[in-house]
Design a protein around this motif. Structure first.
Motif, mmCIF file in Angstrom:
data_model
loop_
_atom_site.group_PDB
_atom_site.id
_atom_site.type_symbol
_atom_site.label_atom_id
_atom_site.label_comp_id
_atom_site.label_asym_id
_atom_site.label_seq_id
_atom_site.Cartn_x
_atom_site.Cartn_y
_atom_site.Cartn_z
ATOM 1 N N PRO A 147 1.004 -1.356 -0.191
ATOM 2 C CA PRO A 147 -0.211 0.003 0.925
ATOM 3 C C PRO A 147 0.805 1.131 0.100
ATOM 4 O O PRO A 147 2.130 0.731 0.689
ATOM 5 N N ARG A 175 -5.579 8.247 -8.777
ATOM 6 C CA ARG A 175 -5.631 7.164 -7.405
ATOM 7 C C ARG A 175 -3.965 7.190 -7.308
ATOM 8 O O ARG A 175 -4.535 7.231 -5.685
ATOM 9 N N GLU A 179 -4.125 8.201 -2.853
ATOM 10 C CA GLU A 179 -4.248 7.601 -2.621
ATOM 11 C C GLU A 179 -2.694 8.390 -0.338
ATOM 12 O O GLU A 179 -3.389 7.686 0.573
ATOM 13 N N ARG A 205 -14.617 4.048 -6.695
ATOM 14 C CA ARG A 205 -13.606 2.964 -6.301
ATOM 15 C C ARG A 205 -12.380 4.115 -5.506
ATOM 16 O O ARG A 205 -11.649 3.439 -4.844
ATOM 17 N N LEU A 209 -10.349 3.305 -1.436
ATOM 18 C CA LEU A 209 -8.711 3.651 -1.829
ATOM 19 C C LEU A 209 -7.947 4.061 -1.176
ATOM 20 O O LEU A 209 -6.664 4.192 -0.368
#
Length: 353
Positions: A147, A175, A179, A205, A209
């Motif tokens: 991650p 993303r 994140e 989505r 995340l």
């Protein structure tokens, strides 16, 4: 790319769609369908035989799941893939997964029998195939990638905003920017070129995340720290003021730079209503949308960032913004989140040029 035509392989289980895509692509002077396939098994052999520059791939395929095929392809032979997706909830979710696996971009499947702006549709497909032919294919990510490292949360004024625009390759770039951000990040407004019906799935989505809350933007809602607002796929997203608060404005006006939502529209509104309190970021994408708006943000005192060529899938939009003088800084995608937070925390300090 040499003067030879862009070689395209179309993979779709519908003969009608294969014929339509072939007609559209072959009508362009710089591209040609070299072969068609009704399923991924047939496509594998044709890829070896014709070595196409670009692959168009139906999301839902027989004999082998389209996502399984795409994942194997991007691990073993990365190449530019343009997904052809149905305008449904399930279609949008599968398409977003395909982009995560390395597909470059997507087009909506045409509605057979409905002459819905077929000239515009033809131009969209041709433009995306050209961008794909000049793009950098990405290998599929490893299933167990660690991650992202979460950034620490500095003290940031609630007046600060992060304003982000992207196009081709942008779903994954956004993303990667969101994140690492802490839950206490500034409010974020995002325009990603995407048709209606896909942006809600995209927002959902990203919300799963990210530590920040991500949603599709709604008319009149207050822009809050720790929240990101995605432009709906068929409306321009604008920043506005209501008293002391930033609020969302949605606009059904005509396309700008052939796009609705348009990055320029968002950036222009941020320059007007947030000025130096905004941080402008332009990410991967084809065309010039956002270049003029980023320059306006910079002229209004906002720090501005353009993604560098090496980390872009398509360097078009950042290149145009840099050429116009709109970017204070140019940096790799993985450096952008920390730099945005540092700039947001540097209230009152001079921006680095």
């Amino acid at each position: 790319m040499s003067s030879t035509k862009i070689k395209v392989l179309c993979v779709d289980d519908s003969a009608l769609i294969r014929d339509l895509l072939t007609e559209i692509i072959n009508s362009q002077p710089d591209m040609q369908v070299v072969a068609v396939a009704s399923d991924p098994i047939m496509a594998r052999d044709l890829i070896k035989q014709y070595n196409p520059d670009v692959l168009t791939l139906d999301v839902e395929m027989p004999r082998m799941d389209g996502l399984d095929f795409l994942e194997r392809l991007m691990r073993l032979r990365p190449m530019p893939v343009l997904m052809v997706s149905s305008l449904t909830q399930s279609g949008s979710e599968v398409t977003l997964r395909a982009l995560e696996l390395g597909a470059l971009d997507f087009v909506a499947k045409p509605s057979i029998g409905i002459r819905r702006g077929m000239i515009d549709y033809t131009e969209e497909i041709a433009e995306k195939i050209r961008a794909a032919a000049h793009s950098r294919p990405r290998r599929a990510p490893h299933r167990r990638d660690p991650p992202p490292t979460r950034l620490k949360a500095p003290m940031i004024s609630s007046e600060k905003l992060l304003i982000i625009g992207a196009s081709t390759g942008g779903t994954e770039a956004i993303r990667q920017v969101l994140e690492p951000l802490p839950a206490s990040s500034p409010g974020i407004l995002i325009t990603q070129h995407m048709p209606g019906g896909f942006t809600r799935s995209f927002a959902d989505r990203l919300d799963r995340l990210s530590q920040v809350s991500v949603k599709e933007a709604e008319e009149g809602e207050r822009v809050l720290p720790g929240h990101a607002y995605i432009a709906p796929g068929d409306q321009h997203l604008k920043l506005a003021r209501s008293g002391a608060n930033y609020v969302v404005k949605l606009d059904d006006g005509p396309p700008v730079n052939r796009h609705r939502p348009s990055v320029d529209v968002l950036f222009h509104s941020a320059a007007e209503y947030a000025g130096r309190n905004a941080i402008g970021v332009i990410l991967t994408g084809m065309g010039k949308d956002g270049a003029a708006g980023l320059l306006e943000m910079r002229n209004a005192g906002a720090p501005t960032i353009a993604q560098d060529e090496a980390s872009c899938v398509v360097f078009g939009m950042p290149r145009e913004a840099i050429a116009l003088g709109g970017a204070c800084e140019i940096m790799a995608l993985d450096e952008i989140p920390a730099r945005m937070m540092a700039l947001a925390a540097a209230s009152g300090r001079a921006q680095r040029v």
